[in-house]
Design a protein around this motif. Structure first.
Motif, PDB file in Angstrom:
ATOM      1  N   VAL A 156       6.159   7.442 -11.748  1.00  0.00           N
ATOM      2  CA  VAL A 156       6.821   8.032 -10.595  1.00  0.00           C
ATOM      3  C   VAL A 156       7.757   9.123 -11.084  1.00  0.00           C
ATOM      4  N   ALA A 157       7.687  10.300 -10.470  1.00  0.00           N
ATOM      5  CA  ALA A 157       8.592  11.399 -10.799  1.00  0.00           C
ATOM      6  C   ALA A 157       9.507  11.620  -9.603  1.00  0.00           C
ATOM      7  N   THR A 158      10.804  11.378  -9.779  1.00  0.00           N
ATOM      8  CA  THR A 158      11.776  11.548  -8.711  1.00  0.00           C
ATOM      9  C   THR A 158      12.884  12.478  -9.170  1.00  0.00           C
ATOM     10  N   ALA A 159      13.602  13.023  -8.211  1.00  0.00           N
ATOM     11  CA  ALA A 159      14.730  13.897  -8.539  1.00  0.00           C
ATOM     12  C   ALA A 159      15.905  13.081  -9.070  1.00  0.00           C
ATOM     13  N   THR A 160      16.054  11.853  -8.598  1.00  0.00           N
ATOM     14  CA  THR A 160      17.153  10.996  -9.057  1.00  0.00           C
ATOM     15  C   THR A 160      16.576   9.726  -9.652  1.00  0.00           C
ATOM     16  N   THR A 161      17.185   9.258 -10.726  1.00  0.00           N
ATOM     17  CA  THR A 161      16.750   8.007 -11.339  1.00  0.00           C
ATOM     18  C   THR A 161      17.887   7.007 -11.301  1.00  0.00           C
ATOM     19  N   GLU A 162      17.529   5.753 -11.132  1.00  0.00           N
ATOM     20  CA  GLU A 162      18.533   4.700 -11.063  1.00  0.00           C
ATOM     21  C   GLU A 162      18.639   3.930 -12.376  1.00  0.00           C
ATOM     22  N   SER A 163      17.695   4.140 -13.265  1.00  0.00           N
ATOM     23  CA  SER A 163      17.721   3.407 -14.534  1.00  0.00           C
ATOM     24  C   SER A 163      17.750   4.390 -15.692  1.00  0.00           C
ATOM     25  N   THR A 183       4.769   4.320   2.656  1.00  0.00           N
ATOM     26  CA  THR A 183       4.755   3.100   1.844  1.00  0.00           C
ATOM     27  C   THR A 183       4.808   1.883   2.747  1.00  0.00           C
ATOM     28  N   GLY A 184       4.263   0.787   2.259  1.00  0.00           N
ATOM     29  CA  GLY A 184       4.310  -0.469   2.989  1.00  0.00           C
ATOM     30  C   GLY A 184       5.637  -1.184   2.797  1.00  0.00           C
ATOM     31  N   ASN A 185       5.821  -2.298   3.503  1.00  0.00           N
ATOM     32  CA  ASN A 185       7.081  -3.043   3.463  1.00  0.00           C
ATOM     33  C   ASN A 185       7.383  -3.667   2.108  1.00  0.00           C
ATOM     34  N   HIS A 186       6.364  -3.991   1.327  1.00  0.00           N
ATOM     35  CA  HIS A 186       6.571  -4.686   0.060  1.00  0.00           C
ATOM     36  C   HIS A 186       6.561  -3.756  -1.150  1.00  0.00           C
ATOM     37  N   VAL A 187       6.588  -2.462  -0.943  1.00  0.00           N
ATOM     38  CA  VAL A 187       6.642  -1.502  -2.050  1.00  0.00           C
ATOM     39  C   VAL A 187       8.091  -1.402  -2.507  1.00  0.00           C
ATOM     40  N   ARG A 188       8.317  -1.566  -3.838  1.00  0.00           N
ATOM     41  CA  ARG A 188       9.684  -1.637  -4.344  1.00  0.00           C
ATOM     42  C   ARG A 188      10.133  -0.408  -5.122  1.00  0.00           C
ATOM     43  N   THR A 189       9.237   0.268  -5.838  1.00  0.00           N
ATOM     44  CA  THR A 189       9.684   1.323  -6.748  1.00  0.00           C
ATOM     45  C   THR A 189       9.279   2.731  -6.333  1.00  0.00           C
ATOM     46  N   VAL A 190       8.479   2.878  -5.318  1.00  0.00           N
ATOM     47  CA  VAL A 190       7.997   4.189  -4.886  1.00  0.00           C
ATOM     48  C   VAL A 190       8.594   4.494  -3.518  1.00  0.00           C
ATOM     49  N   ARG A 191       9.061   5.724  -3.340  1.00  0.00           N
ATOM     50  CA  ARG A 191       9.655   6.147  -2.080  1.00  0.00           C
ATOM     51  C   ARG A 191       8.888   7.354  -1.526  1.00  0.00           C
ATOM     52  N   VAL A 192       8.993   7.589  -0.241  1.00  0.00           N
ATOM     53  CA  VAL A 192       8.375   8.757   0.388  1.00  0.00           C
ATOM     54  C   VAL A 192       8.998  10.011  -0.218  1.00  0.00           C
ATOM     55  N   GLY A 193       8.150  10.952  -0.621  1.00  0.00           N
ATOM     56  CA  GLY A 193       8.609  12.187  -1.240  1.00  0.00           C
ATOM     57  C   GLY A 193       8.492  12.195  -2.752  1.00  0.00           C
ATOM     58  N   ASP A 194       8.294  11.031  -3.378  1.00  0.00           N
ATOM     59  CA  ASP A 194       8.119  10.954  -4.832  1.00  0.00           C
ATOM     60  C   ASP A 194       6.778  11.533  -5.233  1.00  0.00           C
ATOM     61  N   ARG A 195       6.699  12.056  -6.456  1.00  0.00           N
ATOM     62  CA  ARG A 195       5.417  12.448  -7.048  1.00  0.00           C
ATOM     63  C   ARG A 195       4.961  11.283  -7.912  1.00  0.00           C
ATOM     64  N   VAL A 196       3.704  10.887  -7.764  1.00  0.00           N
ATOM     65  CA  VAL A 196       3.182   9.750  -8.505  1.00  0.00           C
ATOM     66  C   VAL A 196       1.948  10.150  -9.299  1.00  0.00           C
ATOM     67  N   LEU A 197       1.741   9.442 -10.395  1.00  0.00           N
ATOM     68  CA  LEU A 197       0.582   9.629 -11.260  1.00  0.00           C
ATOM     69  C   LEU A 197      -0.328   8.428 -11.062  1.00  0.00           C
ATOM     70  N   TYR A 198      -1.590   8.679 -10.712  1.00  0.00           N
ATOM     71  CA  TYR A 198      -2.512   7.579 -10.426  1.00  0.00           C
ATOM     72  C   TYR A 198      -3.884   7.889 -10.997  1.00  0.00           C
ATOM     73  N   GLY A 199      -4.677   6.846 -11.169  1.00  0.00           N
ATOM     74  CA  GLY A 199      -6.036   6.986 -11.670  1.00  0.00           C
ATOM     75  C   GLY A 199      -6.986   7.343 -10.533  1.00  0.00           C
ATOM     76  N   PRO A 200      -7.920   8.253 -10.766  1.00  0.00           N
ATOM     77  CA  PRO A 200      -8.821   8.671  -9.697  1.00  0.00           C
ATOM     78  C   PRO A 200      -9.797   7.593  -9.241  1.00  0.00           C
ATOM     79  N   ASP A 201      -9.997   6.560 -10.019  1.00  0.00           N
ATOM     80  CA  ASP A 201     -10.940   5.506  -9.647  1.00  0.00           C
ATOM     81  C   ASP A 201     -10.274   4.319  -8.964  1.00  0.00           C
ATOM     82  N   ARG A 223       0.824  -1.203   0.000  1.00  0.00           N
ATOM     83  CA  ARG A 223       0.000   0.000   0.000  1.00  0.00           C
ATOM     84  C   ARG A 223       0.863   1.261   0.000  1.00  0.00           C
ATOM     85  N   VAL A 224       0.313   2.314  -0.630  1.00  0.00           N
ATOM     86  CA  VAL A 224       0.992   3.603  -0.738  1.00  0.00           C
ATOM     87  C   VAL A 224       0.025   4.672  -0.248  1.00  0.00           C
ATOM     88  N   LEU A 225       0.498   5.604   0.590  1.00  0.00           N
ATOM     89  CA  LEU A 225      -0.304   6.722   1.091  1.00  0.00           C
ATOM     90  C   LEU A 225       0.120   7.972   0.335  1.00  0.00           C
TER      91      LEU A 225
END
Length: 108
Positions: free
Chosen positions: A93-100, A52-70, A14-16
Protein backbone atom coordinates in the motif's frame (compact mmCIF):
# COMPACT_ATOMS: atom_id res chain seq x y z
CA UNK A 1 -38.69 3.71 -16.83
CA UNK A 2 -35.20 5.14 -16.38
CA UNK A 3 -32.31 3.16 -14.92
CA UNK A 4 -31.90 4.22 -11.26
CA UNK A 5 -28.35 4.74 -9.95
CA UNK A 6 -27.43 2.34 -7.19
CA UNK A 7 -24.68 2.82 -4.62
CA UNK A 8 -22.09 0.06 -4.60
CA UNK A 9 -20.99 -1.19 -1.19
CA UNK A 10 -18.10 -3.61 -0.92
CA UNK A 11 -18.67 -6.50 1.49
CA UNK A 12 -16.46 -8.19 4.07
CA UNK A 13 -12.73 -8.05 3.13
CA UNK A 14 -13.20 -6.99 -0.51
CA UNK A 15 -11.39 -4.06 -2.13
CA UNK A 16 -12.48 -2.22 -5.32
CA UNK A 17 -9.46 -0.99 -7.30
CA UNK A 18 -9.13 1.01 -10.50
CA UNK A 19 -6.09 -0.26 -12.45
CA UNK A 20 -3.44 2.35 -13.26
CA UNK A 21 -3.61 3.46 -16.91
CA UNK A 22 -0.68 3.20 -19.28
CA UNK A 23 0.43 -0.37 -18.80
CA UNK A 24 1.69 -0.31 -22.38
CA UNK A 25 5.15 0.05 -23.85
CA UNK A 26 7.88 0.82 -21.33
CA UNK A 27 11.62 1.42 -21.31
CA UNK A 28 14.21 -0.42 -19.19
CA UNK A 29 16.84 1.46 -17.18
CA UNK A 30 19.35 0.56 -19.90
CA UNK A 31 17.18 2.21 -22.57
CA UNK A 32 15.74 -0.94 -24.16
CA UNK A 33 12.13 -0.56 -25.31
CA UNK A 34 9.89 -3.34 -23.99
CA UNK A 35 6.65 -3.64 -26.03
CA UNK A 36 3.26 -3.98 -24.34
CA UNK A 37 2.86 -7.46 -25.87
CA UNK A 38 6.00 -8.80 -24.16
CA UNK A 39 5.17 -11.47 -21.60
CA UNK A 40 6.58 -10.72 -18.19
CA UNK A 41 6.01 -13.46 -15.65
CA UNK A 42 4.30 -12.44 -12.43
CA UNK A 43 4.51 -8.67 -13.05
CA UNK A 44 2.53 -6.86 -10.35
CA UNK A 45 0.25 -3.91 -11.17
CA UNK A 46 -0.59 -0.63 -9.39
CA UNK A 47 -4.11 0.66 -8.89
CA UNK A 48 -6.13 3.15 -6.85
CA UNK A 49 -8.61 2.02 -4.19
CA UNK A 50 -12.19 3.24 -4.78
CA UNK A 51 -14.03 1.18 -2.16
CA UNK A 52 -13.47 -1.17 0.78
CA UNK A 53 -15.57 -3.60 2.75
CA UNK A 54 -16.33 -3.42 6.48
CA UNK A 55 -13.60 -5.88 7.48
CA UNK A 56 -10.72 -4.24 5.57
CA UNK A 57 -8.15 -2.99 8.09
CA UNK A 58 -5.07 -1.64 6.30
CA UNK A 59 -6.31 -0.23 2.98
CA UNK A 60 -8.23 3.04 2.67
CA UNK A 61 -10.06 4.72 -0.22
CA UNK A 62 -7.56 6.77 -2.22
CA UNK A 63 -4.53 4.55 -1.46
CA UNK A 64 -2.40 3.16 -4.28
CA UNK A 65 -2.04 -0.61 -4.00
CA UNK A 66 0.20 -3.21 -5.62
CA UNK A 67 -1.57 -6.43 -6.60
CA UNK A 68 -1.03 -9.53 -8.70
CA UNK A 69 -2.85 -9.63 -12.05
CA UNK A 70 -4.04 -13.20 -11.49
CA UNK A 71 -5.57 -12.62 -8.04
CA UNK A 72 -8.66 -10.62 -8.95
CA UNK A 73 -11.93 -10.38 -10.86
CA UNK A 74 -12.74 -7.52 -13.24
CA UNK A 75 -16.03 -5.63 -13.44
CA UNK A 76 -17.16 -2.75 -15.65
CA UNK A 77 -19.06 0.14 -14.03
CA UNK A 78 -20.18 3.15 -16.11
CA UNK A 79 -17.72 2.25 -18.86
CA UNK A 80 -14.70 2.02 -16.51
CA UNK A 81 -12.93 -1.21 -15.59
CA UNK A 82 -12.45 -1.99 -11.91
CA UNK A 83 -10.83 -4.90 -10.11
CA UNK A 84 -12.39 -6.69 -7.11
CA UNK A 85 -10.07 -8.61 -4.79
CA UNK A 86 -9.61 -9.67 -1.19
CA UNK A 87 -7.49 -7.49 1.08
CA UNK A 88 -5.05 -10.38 1.55
CA UNK A 89 -4.29 -10.27 -2.22
CA UNK A 90 -2.87 -6.73 -1.91
CA UNK A 91 0.94 -6.91 -1.76
CA UNK A 92 1.73 -3.29 -0.79
CA UNK A 93 0.00 0.00 0.00
CA UNK A 94 1.34 3.44 -0.93
CA UNK A 95 -0.17 6.25 1.15
CA UNK A 96 0.70 9.88 1.74
CA UNK A 97 0.76 9.32 5.52
CA UNK A 98 2.08 6.32 7.41
CA UNK A 99 1.18 5.29 10.91
CA UNK A 100 4.03 2.85 11.46
CA UNK A 101 7.79 2.99 11.14
CA UNK A 102 8.11 -0.45 9.57
CA UNK A 103 8.04 0.86 5.98
CA UNK A 104 10.56 0.09 3.27
CA UNK A 105 11.96 3.61 2.96
CA UNK A 106 10.92 3.65 -0.72
CA UNK A 107 8.72 6.43 -2.08
CA UNK A 108 6.71 6.75 -5.29
Amino acid sequence: MSDPRLEIQMLHDRVLVSPAPGEGERRSTGGIVIPATASVSKRLAWGEVHGTGNHVRTVRVGDRVLYGPDEHAEVEIDGRTFVVMRERDVHAVATATTESTSGTGLYL
